[in-house]
Design a protein around this motif. Structure first.
Motif, short mmCIF file in Angstrom:
data_model
loop_
_atom_site.label_atom_id
_atom_site.label_comp_id
_atom_site.label_asym_id
_atom_site.label_seq_id
_atom_site.Cartn_x
_atom_site.Cartn_y
_atom_site.Cartn_z
N GLU A 68 7.63 -14.88 -33.40
CA GLU A 68 6.85 -15.51 -32.47
C GLU A 68 5.28 -15.25 -32.65
O GLU A 68 4.34 -15.98 -32.50
CB GLU A 68 7.35 -15.27 -31.22
N ASP A 69 5.08 -13.77 -32.98
CA ASP A 69 3.78 -13.50 -33.17
C ASP A 69 3.08 -14.33 -34.40
O ASP A 69 1.85 -14.44 -34.26
CB ASP A 69 3.81 -11.73 -33.65
N LEU A 71 3.45 -17.51 -34.75
CA LEU A 71 2.85 -18.47 -34.13
C LEU A 71 1.48 -18.10 -32.97
O LEU A 71 0.65 -18.96 -33.14
CB LEU A 71 4.00 -19.31 -33.31
N TYR A 72 1.80 -17.17 -32.52
CA TYR A 72 0.76 -16.76 -31.42
C TYR A 72 -0.34 -16.63 -32.31
O TYR A 72 -1.72 -17.19 -31.66
CB TYR A 72 1.21 -15.49 -30.50
N HIS A 74 -1.51 -17.68 -34.87
CA HIS A 74 -2.20 -18.75 -35.44
C HIS A 74 -2.75 -19.71 -34.27
O HIS A 74 -4.13 -20.15 -34.20
CB HIS A 74 -1.22 -19.77 -36.27
N ASP A 75 -2.31 -19.97 -33.29
CA ASP A 75 -2.80 -20.75 -32.23
C ASP A 75 -3.82 -20.16 -31.56
O ASP A 75 -4.69 -20.54 -31.22
CB ASP A 75 -1.66 -20.87 -31.05
N ALA A 76 -3.75 -18.72 -31.21
CA ALA A 76 -4.64 -17.99 -30.14
C ALA A 76 -5.83 -17.60 -31.13
O ALA A 76 -6.87 -17.57 -30.59
CB ALA A 76 -3.97 -16.72 -29.36
N GLY A 78 -6.16 -18.58 -34.72
CA GLY A 78 -6.52 -19.28 -35.80
C GLY A 78 -6.15 -18.65 -37.15
O GLY A 78 -6.85 -19.12 -38.33
N PHE A 105 -7.72 -19.54 -40.45
CA PHE A 105 -7.28 -20.61 -41.09
C PHE A 105 -8.62 -21.55 -41.32
O PHE A 105 -9.50 -21.68 -40.39
CB PHE A 105 -6.27 -21.56 -40.18
#
Lengths: 141, 461
Positions: A68-69, A71-72, A74-76, A78, A105
């Motif tokens: 999950e890290d 994903l985290y 990337h979202d939080a 970038g 990103f």
């Protein structure tokens, strides 16, 4: 390849199977499978480092949190990763220390392959085989 | 093979056996049922039927397919007294949903500028992080948005009164409590308001191809050859994190419950437990986030229409038709029992409610209204889309982005995709037949189509 994407296992989602000589390597390869499902990592440079430390009540929860890290961050923040290295993994009192390397990103430079919404427990397996430790799981797209 | 008994041409009963507390019902034609049998949908329906406090029957709709925990296209009503609430019954993308923005433009007027419009939309409406069209929010601002939903954007001049009136729940679930949303979820969500995401999320330009119910279309301002925009997305990383957080909280608080379930993703918090209340508050906050997300995307789309067609919201008729959520749990009373009605890949369809059912990429979509039989058959619900039949991995093997592009262009549909492979994964061949899904909904009387929409341009997130 130390990992593959499975057909027909998950109609709307993505099923991953990864293998490693030991649990540490299997975790590493599962994270790599996830990262490579999300982005074309060829052009990702290792400019930023994230150290991840996680503890959980069982191995499956640990795997879930560890993945999950990706994903985290990337979202939080970038971030898109290229490599992952599991420094230590404790099976008895489930805990992990890992280092992710990548960069921020940039849509001009990096190609998105899939947007992964969440890790799931659906069909999650961590098992010893004669080839090593095999992990299977499904991520929600 | 799972034993199903035919009740009628569109209704199949899975009789209660073993740990099931109620029957399962599949609402599908034989054709759709044969597709549904191909994955684990029926096994998941059986699991849903074993949950405590479940009322009447567990439901799989005509677009049902395998999910995790509950099937997608699934409805289960669990009593708020003896049942519970399950994050897996809502889905990871809390309040994933669809809205339609109307215009008063006809296809003839739009056609000469369709490419400019699509380019403008593609530029203005970002698919992911670090994009310009997204709102940059502080944590405090985000918390405010989580509790107010679309109202927050109205205060900022990013929504008009009609946007609130024409949104399911008026764009806000009042039960939302931002304090029940983790810091991790807040961090994932703070830069993503106004982003489409990728995968099956899209922004389409449609033309009204057929008026099915003249009276209702007139009432709702829908006319033949009208061009409108459809937006499909949800609560992005914030909602996904809330779902994960609460599955974990439930596991830690109620290990005995979770251990007794056939699938960890079925984890539920018993009614009246603190975790149930907290999850419902956090889920509601995520739902508000999703409505605000779709609102901001629509507002950006309005800007594109105004720029390309040189007009205002009023002169171009840029009004919201409706916004529906299709991944949510709501507290509703059915036949005298107050329940958490879980709609996972299912749309609220009370008699007279506006309903939107999008097709897959390149196929028709429908505007509908809830049918008279929805209350007795489906807890006031209908399908949410075409529903997948082919895994993304398989779709990519069987179709190339080029072949999909070619097929779309042969139908006269422009396509832009933020990911190269996205187009192949979303090809219509990976989905069930939308026409059949609509036919079943109509025949059952759970939703009635009023207009058919044909896609002319697609932005695949």
């Amino acid at each position: 390849m130390p990992y593959e994407y499975l057909e027909n296992e998950a109609t709307a989602d993505l099923a991953i199977r990864a293998i490693g000589m030991d649990l540490r390597e299997a975790f590493e390869n599962t994270a790599l499978a996830l990262i490579n499902a999300m982005f074309d990592t060829d052009k990702v440079e290792e400019q930023e480092i994230k150290l991840v430390t996680r503890e959980a009540k069982d191995l499956k929860s640990l795997l879930y949190d560890f993945l999950e890290d990706v994903l985290y961050f990337h979202d939080a923040e970038g971030l898109v990763f290229k490599t992952v290295s599991v420094e230590s993994l404790n099976e008895e009192e489930p805990g992990i220390k890992a280092v992710f390397k990548g960069e921020v990103f940039n849509p001009e430079k990096h190609e998105v392959k899939n947007s992964v919404k969440a890790i799931t427990y659906f069909g999650m397996k961590i098992k010893n085989t004669n080839k090593g430790v095999e992990i299977e799981l499904t991520v929600d797209l | 093979m799972m034993n199903l008994k035919k009740v009628s041409d569109f209704e199949w009963k899975m009789p209660k056996t073993g740990s099931m507390r109620v029957d399962g019902i599949v609402y599908a034609s034989e054709e759709l049922l044969n597709v549904i049998r191909n994955d684990r949908t029926l096994e998941q329906l059986q699991n849903m039927a074993s949950l405590p406090g479940i009322q009447k029957h567990a439901i799989a709709l005509p677009d049902a397919h395998q999910g995790y925990g509950f099937c997608i296209g699934g409805v289960a009503a669990l009593s708020t007294k003896e049942g519970g609430i399950s994050p897996g019954g809502v889905g990871f993308d809390i309040n994933c949903g669809v809205r339609v923005l109307k215009t008063n433009l006809t296809l003839k007027e739009v056609s000469p500028k369709i490419k400019d419009l699509l380019d403008s939309l593609f530029k203005k409406i970002p698919s992911g992080v670090g994009s310009e069209g997204a709102l940059k929010l502080s944590i405090d601002e985000l918390k405010d948005l989580l509790e107010k939903g679309v109202n927050y954007l109205k205060q900022k001049g990013l929504a008009v009164e009609n946007d609130i009136i024409n949104c399911e729940n008026n764009g806000c679930m009042k039960e939302a409590n931002a304090e029940k949303v983790s810091e991790r979820a807040l961090n994932r969500g703070k830069g993503q308001v106004g982003t489409l995401g990728s995968g099956n999320h899209f922004l389409d330009i449609h033309v009204v191809d057929e008026i099915i119910d003249e009276k209702l279309c007139k009432k709702f301002g829908i006319f033949k050859n009208q061009v409108n925009a459809m937006i499909h997305c949800g609560s992005r990383g914030l909602g996904h994190q809330v779902a994960s957080d609460y599955v974990r909280k439930i596991e830690n608080t109620f290990p005995n419950i979770v251990n007794s379930l056939p699938d960890r993703e079925l984890a539920y918090a018993p009614s009246n437990s603190q975790v149930a209340i907290d999850y419902f508050s956090a889920m509601s906050a995520s739902a508000n986030y999703a409505w605000a997300n779709r609102q901001l995307i629509m507002n950006n789309a309005r800007d594109c229409f105004m720029k390309v067609f040189d007009g205002s919201i009023e002169s171009l008729g840029l009004e919201l038709f409706y916004d529906v959520c299709h991944n949510i749990a709501k507290i509703e009373t059915h036949e005298g029992v107050e329940c958490f009605v879980h709609r996972k890949g299912a749309t609220k369809s009370f008699p007279g409610d506006k309903v939107i059912i999008p097709g897959s990429m390149g196929t028709n979509s429908y505007l509908l209204v809830g049918g008279d039989n929805s209350m007795s058959k489906t807890f006031g619900s209908t399908a949410h889309g075409a529903g997948r039949v082919m895994s993304r991995t398989k779709a990519k093997k069987e179709m190339t982005p080029e072949s999909v592009m070619k097929e779309m262009s042969s139908k006269g549909i422009l396509l832009k995709s933020s990911t190269r492979m996205g187009a192949a994964e979303e090809s219509e061949h990976a989905y069930k037949d939308i026409e059949e899904v609509i036919r079943v909904s109509k025949s059952l009387g759970i939703a009635k189509p009023i207009a058919k929409l044909r896609p002319v341009a697609v932005i695949n997130g």
